[in-house]
Scaffold this active site. Structure first.
Site, PDB file in Angstrom:
ATOM      1  CG  HIS A  17     -18.328  53.019 -44.399  1.00 42.07           C
ATOM      2  ND1 HIS A  17     -18.070  53.774 -43.279  1.00 42.07           N
ATOM      3  CD2 HIS A  17     -17.384  52.038 -44.408  1.00 42.07           C
ATOM      4  CE1 HIS A  17     -17.036  53.280 -42.630  1.00 42.07           C
ATOM      5  NE2 HIS A  17     -16.595  52.211 -43.299  1.00 42.07           N
ATOM      6  CD  GLU A  18     -17.146  49.264 -47.031  1.00 40.40           C
ATOM      7  OE1 GLU A  18     -15.943  49.341 -47.372  1.00 40.40           O
ATOM      8  OE2 GLU A  18     -17.497  48.984 -45.867  1.00 40.40           O
ATOM      9  CG  HIS A  21     -13.018  52.506 -46.756  1.00 42.91           C
ATOM     10  ND1 HIS A  21     -12.236  53.220 -45.879  1.00 42.91           N
ATOM     11  CD2 HIS A  21     -13.980  51.901 -46.006  1.00 42.91           C
ATOM     12  CE1 HIS A  21     -12.705  53.064 -44.641  1.00 42.91           C
ATOM     13  NE2 HIS A  21     -13.764  52.270 -44.698  1.00 42.91           N
TER      14      HIS A  21
END
Length: 549
Positions: A17-18, A21
């Site tokens: 997920h990170e 980003h």
């Protein structure tokens, strides 16, 4: 071991997920200050370039800290990193940066499931017709044993892709090329459109069906009435015939074939009979071998007085829709809503797809016909992890098993093709199902008790890990989809909330005030805490029920 599985699961999914980003931020030349897995005090890490890569104490999430985010906006144009500040990027770039995390979680299951399907699905059933359902488009056109070799000129070899091709062609004339008794022929069938629901009554889809299955009903039989030769000489409903005059049989079609070829003056029939025995912790059925001799030259099932056990009811739950309809063990269902039925799982699928409405069943009991009304109901049951989910309940069962054909081994290329298409298909289906479930939850149609938190995830991770790498990876794929979809909900502090704020700013043609953003953040924090409290409450109740109920 449970802790290891949890750490691996959460660590991998948070990193994915990170990392989404992070990659998007770096693509748009935003300065990334830190990439953290977990919250709280820093345990270990390293720094490369501008970014500090850290692992922190509490493994319940993670974050990517960018220069010029939240309430530390960069407004001084003299700052050498002014152009690299998040807040100074165009709205569309900031939207992509926020969207990238959930998007990576939604894409991550595809390679995971690809690996699982490639490693485990090494064969498939041949595209050969087993049972043909009454009142279906296939009746009178296809026969049991037909081998389908092409659909509209497109070669088919396996059952799964053949079924998918048919499901997409509802209402369209489809040309089937088949081999029957060594002869190739072509027939045309128009699949009927059916609305299918999943077992939990969450998803619905319209599909094309021609009314066939790959399986064959086993040689379990039913007795037409108590006065037929089969009954008078000792055969019983739910007997499984295993041999006729010394020749082995596995399916009811085999039984009919051996009877047609019978020339003897007596039938020597070997059966396995279910016998109910009392054991220390309950009662169980065991199969006892029985030999039955029936004098006379019988060449058809009808003359013998037997039928396939496919539609005979073997068990009826007390205080169930079936018992309230007056159904009993040994009843034979012959019609549903006035249309004849001959395959049990086809009938139950039709009932489930229209469970809200009452249905008329035509039933034979000891040769006498009667009709009754069956009204199914939706029940909430508790699963393995004490989670609650709905099921459609009838309360009747049957004993007939199904015989499957021998599977064909797939080539490496066929496995790659299947794994690629199925991994995408299942990811889309699971994502859609979760979105529908969330909508139904807000509508009050799905219980909030189905929500789970870290404790439930940990329990599931441990269970899946103990079952093997395949189960663990499949569960990781499902949790990744959950994480991606939930982060898109427009709740402040979630990525979806940030996207909603960016949308408002785009419409407003200017940023929201600092005070407004602070208030939104406080509201978001409160909502997140409420969700966490609800999830923890459900988890604690599950643990309590698991250990003390």
């Amino acid at each position: 071991m449970a802790v290891i599985y949890i750490v691996i699961l959460i660590g991998v999914l948070v990193f994915v997920h990170e990392f989404g980003h992070y990659i998007a931020a770096r693509f748009f030349k935003v300065k990334v200050l830190s990439f953290s897995i977990g919250f709280g005090p820093r345990l270990f890490g390293f720094k490369r370039g501008d970014t500090s890569w850290d692992v922190r104490l509490l493994p319940l999430g993670g974050y990517v800290s960018m220069y010029g985010t939240e309430f530390e906006e960069v407004t001084d144009k003299a700052d050498p990193d002014y152009e690299r500040a998040y807040n100074n990027k165009p709205i569309w770039q900031k939207a992509i940066i926020n969207l990238a995390g959930p998007l990576f979680n939604l894409l991550f299951p595809i390679p995971i499931l690809f690996a699982c399907y490639f490693a485990t699905v090494t064969d498939d059933y041949p595209s050969q017709i087993g049972q043909i359902f009454d009142n279906s488009p296939a009746v009178g056109v296809l026969e049991s044993g037909d081998l389908i070799t092409a659909i509209d000129g497109e070669p088919v070899k396996y059952w799964t892709p053949m079924r998918k091709l048919v499901s997409r062609r509802a209402g369209e004339a489809v040309e089937f090329t088949l081999v029957r008794d060594g002869e190739t022929r072509t027939v045309t069938i128009t699949p009927q459109e059916e609305t299918r629901r999943d077992a939990m009554d969450i998803m619905r889809e319209n599909v094309g069906r021609i009314g066939v299955s790959v399986d064959m009903a086993s040689s379990v039989i039913g007795i037409v009435n108590s006065q037929v030769p089969a009954a008078l000489y000792g055969l019983q409903t739910f007997d499984e015939i295993v041999s006729i005059n010394g020749k082995s049989v596995r399916t009811y079609v085999d039984v009919e074939r051996e009877l047609r070829h019978n020339t003897a003056d007596a039938l020597q029939i070997g059966v396995l009979r279910p016998v109910l025995l009392d054991v220390p912790y309950g009662r169980v059925y065991v199969l006892a071998p029985i030999d039955v001799t029936i004098p006379g030259n019988y060449t058809t099932a009808q003359s013998l007085g037997i039928a396939s056990g496919n539609m005979y009811l073997s068990d009826i739950d007390d205080n169930s829709p079936a018992s309230r309809a007056g159904l009993e063990r040994g009843d034979r269902v012959v019609a549903l809503d006035g249309e004849s039925v001959n395959v049990f799982h086809s009938m139950t699928a039709k009932l489930q797809n229209d469970w809200e409405n009452p249905h008329t069943l035509t039933v034979l009991r000891d040769g006498k016909e009667f009709t009754t009304t069956l009204q199914l109901e939706k029940l909430t049951i508790t699963g393995e992890f004490q989670e609650e989910y709905p099921i459609i309940y009838s309360g009747f069962y049957h004993r007939t098993t199904y015989v499957m054909p021998e599977k064909l081994t797939k080539t490496v290329g066929e496995r790659i093709s299947f794994a690629a298409s199925t991994s995408v298909e299942m990811t889309v289906k699971a994502s859609t199902m979760l979105v529908v479930s969330i909508v139904r939850m807000f509508q009050g149609q799905v219980s909030t008790k189905s929500l789970g938190g870290p404790i439930l995830i940990g329990h599931m991770a441990s269970k899946a890990g103990q079952e093997g790498i395949d189960s663990f990876l499949r569960m990781m794929a499902i949790i990744s989809i959950n994480l991606g979809i939930l982060n898109l909900i427009p709740i402040p502090l979630f990525d979806g909330g940030k996207l909603a704020i960016l949308f408002v700013e785009a419409v407003k043609r200017g940023p929201l005030s600092m005070r407004t953003r602070q208030m939104i953040a406080y509201i978001g924090l409160a909502l997140v805490l409420l969700l966490l409290m609800l999830a923890f409450k459900n988890d604690i109740e599950r643990l309590w029920n698991l250990f003390f109920s």
